[in-house]
Write an enzyme that holds these catalytic residues in place. Structure first.
Site, short mmCIF file in Angstrom:
data_model
loop_
_atom_site.label_atom_id
_atom_site.label_comp_id
_atom_site.label_asym_id
_atom_site.label_seq_id
_atom_site.Cartn_x
_atom_site.Cartn_y
_atom_site.Cartn_z
N SER A 1 -9.37 -5.62 0.91
CA SER A 1 -9.45 -4.20 1.08
C SER A 1 -11.02 -3.75 1.20
O SER A 1 -11.98 -4.33 0.04
CB SER A 1 -8.95 -3.53 -0.33
OG SER A 1 -9.37 -1.98 -0.39
N ASN B 1 1.87 -7.93 -4.46
CA ASN B 1 0.41 -7.91 -3.97
C ASN B 1 -0.60 -7.71 -4.98
O ASN B 1 -0.30 -6.73 -5.75
CB ASN B 1 0.22 -6.93 -2.73
CG ASN B 1 -0.97 -7.21 -2.11
OD1 ASN B 1 -2.17 -6.89 -2.78
ND2 ASN B 1 -1.08 -7.25 -0.97
N THR C 1 -3.59 -8.24 9.77
CA THR C 1 -4.69 -8.01 8.71
C THR C 1 -4.68 -6.59 7.89
O THR C 1 -3.87 -5.87 7.93
CB THR C 1 -6.20 -7.94 9.36
OG1 THR C 1 -5.91 -6.68 10.39
CG2 THR C 1 -6.29 -9.17 10.71
N GLY D 1 0.59 -1.09 -0.02
CA GLY D 1 -0.05 0.03 0.03
C GLY D 1 0.91 1.23 0.04
O GLY D 1 0.48 2.22 -0.55
N LEU D 2 2.01 1.06 0.62
CA LEU D 2 2.90 2.32 0.72
C LEU D 2 3.48 2.64 -0.83
O LEU D 2 3.45 3.74 -1.42
CB LEU D 2 3.99 2.28 1.55
CG LEU D 2 4.73 3.57 2.11
CD1 LEU D 2 4.00 4.26 2.79
CD2 LEU D 2 6.11 3.24 2.78
N LYS E 1 2.54 1.41 -4.26
CA LYS E 1 1.63 0.57 -4.87
C LYS E 1 2.10 0.25 -6.42
O LYS E 1 1.56 -0.88 -6.82
CB LYS E 1 0.38 1.55 -5.15
CG LYS E 1 -0.64 1.79 -4.18
CD LYS E 1 -1.63 2.77 -4.28
CE LYS E 1 -2.38 2.78 -2.98
NZ LYS E 1 -2.98 1.65 -2.30
#
EC number: 1.3.5.2
Length: 344
Positions: free
Chosen positions: A181, A145, A251, A66-67, A69
């Site tokens: 998400s 990811n 999570t 997420g940091l 992408k």
């Protein structure tokens, strides 16, 4: 040096829009690395190897997805001393994500809310960035990811995951399947029993085929939500064991606002991360470990703001930990502190 300076920089960063500050920080981190200033910005962390999912991790403290992408900042982030870095979430096709503003700070709670919506440049550009990473070429442990496009019907979600897996597989130390998400419509439906069985079966078949094709086995991990009851955790854990999934990340962000009621931005749509998710995420780690035993390693993430928090995840049953929101609030000193707390 950056460890000492970050507390001085943080007020200026927090005066900026959260997403603008995010990009400003990453761009300058990468620029410093390219200028040869890695020793000034970096953390030198003693080796503390852990073998998990068949992969040797130099230390057990990683960066959560997420940091970064698009995998564009890997080499700059590597200077912070992480034992592993996870980039993404990436989707088959480029997509802009949700309209801005879509990231909000809640400093009174050491929290963030985001509704980014898997904004990314698509899997082909992502792979090109990963291939260009010097750190990866030198043996850095890199998790990739993967997710689904927002306009892909949920009934065809498997196709998107398989498409991404095919393309990232040769370049990954491990692959994470993000089904948790809250910012992609209906995505969390994939945590349901029948949907999850279908997805995991398809992914394991593809994994075996790709392992034969590339002569290399790349582990698969599943990233799940904190907003699960005991029955849901039990069903997911059983599916992980049955399908021989290599790992689980517990999570993602929470949709609960109980811990931040009344704070500015608390009612913004999106996933809440940071200190308020610590208890819920640790509960899921502990419950999962009770279901899967030693069959599936757990990576603990959510609300880690210090060495004691990292230790609590391990004591709950995690084999490794990941950081995100704590890094925003504490800076790179958090990486060193967590690594020291877990050493030995």
């Amino acid at each position: 040096m950056l460890n000492a300076l970050y507390p001085l920089f943080r007020p200026a960063l927090f005066s900026m829009d959260a997403e603008d500050a995010h990009h400003f920080t990453l761009n300058n981190l990468l620029r410093a690395h390219r200028m040869g200033l890695g020793s000034c910005i970096g953390n030198r962390i003693a080796e503390d190897p852990h073998t998990v999912m068949g992969v040797r991790f130099p230390n057990p403290v990683g960066l959560a997805a997420g940091l970064d992408k698009d995998g564009a900042y890997i080499d700059g982030l590597a200077a912070l001393g992480f034992g592993f870095i996870e980039v993404g979430t990436v989707t088959p096709r480029a997509q802009p994500g949700n309209p801005r503003p879509r990231m909000f700070r809640l400093p009174q709670a050491d929290a963030l809310i985001n509704r980014m919506g898997f904004n990314n440049g698509g899997v082909d550009a992502f792979v090109a960035n990963v291939r260009a990473s010097r750190w990866k070429a030198e043996g850095g442990v890199l998790g990739l990811n993967i997710g689904k496009n927002a306009d892909t019907p949920i009934e065809r979600a498997n196709d998107d995951y398989l498409y991404c897996l095919e393309r990232v597989y040769p370049h990954a130390s491990y692959v994470t399947v993000n089904i948790s998400s809250p910012n992609t419509k209906n995505l969390r439906q994939l945590q349901g029993a029948s949907e999850l069985d279908s997805l995991l079966s398809s992914l394991k078949d593809a994994q075996q085929r790709l392992a034969d094709q590339h002569k290399r086995y790349v582990p698969l991990a599943l990233k799940i939500a904190p907003d699960l009851d005991a029955d849901q955790i039990g069903n997911i854990g059983d599916a992980l064991v049955r399908h021989k999934i290599d790992g689980v990340i517990a999570t993602n962000t929470t949709i609960s606002r109980e811990a931040v009621k009344g704070l500015p931005h608390a009612e913004e749509a999106g996933g809440l991360s940071g200190r308020p998710v610590f208890e819920a995420s640790t509960r899921v780690v502990r419950a999962l470990r009770g279901v899967v035993g030693d069959a599936v390693p757990v990576i603990g993430v959510g609300g880690i703001f210090g060495g004691a928090d990292a230790r609590a995840k391990i004591e709950a049953g995690a084999s490794l930990v990941q950081l995100y929101s704590g890094l925003i609030y504490r800076g790179p000193a958090l990486v060193r502190e967590c690594a020291a707390a877990l050493r030995g």
